[in-house]
Design a protein around this motif. Structure first.
Motif, short mmCIF file in Angstrom:
data_model
loop_
_atom_site.label_atom_id
_atom_site.label_comp_id
_atom_site.label_asym_id
_atom_site.label_seq_id
_atom_site.Cartn_x
_atom_site.Cartn_y
_atom_site.Cartn_z
N PRO A 1 0.88 -1.22 0.06
CA PRO A 1 0.03 -0.05 0.02
C PRO A 1 0.71 1.32 -0.01
N HIS A 2 0.37 2.15 -0.56
CA HIS A 2 1.12 3.44 -0.56
C HIS A 2 2.43 3.45 -1.18
N PRO A 3 2.54 2.96 -2.26
CA PRO A 3 4.13 2.43 -2.93
C PRO A 3 4.86 3.72 -3.35
N GLN A 4 6.15 3.72 -2.87
CA GLN A 4 7.35 4.58 -3.37
C GLN A 4 7.58 4.31 -5.16
N TYR B 1 -1.50 3.39 -10.60
CA TYR B 1 -1.15 2.91 -9.32
C TYR B 1 -2.02 4.09 -8.31
N GLN B 2 -2.26 5.23 -8.89
CA GLN B 2 -2.89 6.37 -8.24
C GLN B 2 -2.16 6.73 -6.99
N SER B 3 -0.82 6.55 -7.50
CA SER B 3 0.26 6.79 -6.46
C SER B 3 1.37 8.00 -7.01
N PRO B 4 1.93 8.60 -5.97
CA PRO B 4 2.94 9.64 -6.55
C PRO B 4 3.92 8.85 -6.96
N LEU C 1 0.18 14.01 -8.39
CA LEU C 1 0.93 12.72 -8.06
C LEU C 1 2.31 12.44 -8.82
N ASP D 1 9.82 1.09 -4.00
CA ASP D 1 9.07 -0.20 -4.16
C ASP D 1 9.23 -0.39 -5.75
#
Ligand code: SAM
Length: 251
Positions: free
Chosen positions: A43-46, A65-68, A94, A113
């Motif tokens: 969760p919340h991957p880098q 991924y809807q992640s930064p 993001l 990650d």
């Protein structure tokens, strides 16, 4: 103009690629297929895209991924394009554009990650890039790196001569897999970028740009070199191309 021939050459190369979505061969559907088969990220991957150009990989990763995504390139003009594209795609929140050297990142060891790098590792040399980047990854970290690779055992002379000059470290997939292993990775899978992706997504937009370019001696030199590269690829796309190496940190 700086007066320094090397800088003028790089500026001309960057100028000819300005405004083109991809700064090297690649394809979104192909990349999405790779992403859909990766091990699940925490969760919340880098996530990082190194040598991101104007964000072909970074924007796709952020959306998927809807992640930064930290997106690094040392061409300021490309980073500026990325900022504009991120806004247009409503992914500005993001994308973290970083103008810097992907060989000299001061990020904490074990902090990433997923490390993505498309068409850029060769600037450091594949093995050297992997060795530098390995320590940035977590214990379960994944790297997806594309690298120019031989696809055939027998390489015709014109292709061998060209690459001996352009990128003497070019190797086949077995040798590149050994290099990955030596750098602390296991190879999960390899994927060859289809030659149509080179033409449709890279060479065709670049050719259009070259036709419209304001010609100077250095621009003409770069155009001649790109045309030589295209002519070679037209003849030998079954002999070499980009392989995407999907790697995981080896304990
Ligand atoms: N990944 C992007 C794409 O597929 O559109 C760009 C690919 S382009 C072939 C290679 C990129 O690597 C260029 O944008 C170049 O500026 C960048 N690059 C080369 N060496 C670099 C370095 N040491 N640090 C950061 N970026 C670098």
């Amino acid at each position: 103009m700086s007066g320094d021939p090397q800088t003028e050459y790089i500026d001309a190369l960057i100028d000819l690629h300005r405004g083109i979505e991809r700064k090297g061969p690649g394809d979104n559907a192909f990349s999405l297929n790779i992403l859909s088969n990766l091990p699940t990220l925490p969760p919340h991957p880098q996530i990082a895209d190194l040598g991101c150009g104007s964000g072909a990989g970074a924007l796709l990763l952020a959306e998927y991924y809807q992640s930064p995504v930290m997106a690094v390139d040392f061409a300021l003009g490309f980073i500026d394009e990325l900022k504009i594209r991120a806004k247009q795609c409503e992914l500005e929140h993001l994308i973290k554009p970083i103008h810097g050297d992907m060989a000299k990142l001061d990020w904490a060891d074990g902090s990433i990650d997923l490390l993505w790098s498309e068409g850029a590792a060769y600037n450091l040399g594949f093995e050297q890039a992997l060795t530098i980047w390995r320590s940035l990854l977590t214990n379960t970290g994944i790297a997806v790196i594309s690298e120019m690779s031989w696809f055939a055992d027998h390489v015709p002379e014109p292709a061998a001569l060209y690459w001996q000059n352009a990128y003497p470290m070019i190797a086949n997939e077995a040798e590149n897999s050994d290099r990955a292993h030596r750098s602390g990775f296991k190879v999960i899978s390899t994927h060859r970028l289809p030659s149509q992706a080179w033409w449709k997504n890279y060479y065709e937009p670049l050719s259009k740009q070259m036709r419209q370019a304001e010609i100077s001696p250095v621009i003409q030199l770069v155009i001649d070199e790109i045309e030589e590269e295209m002519n070679l690829f037209e003849r030998f796309s079954d002999i070499y191309g980009y392989t995407f190496y999907v790697l995981q940190v080896r304990q």
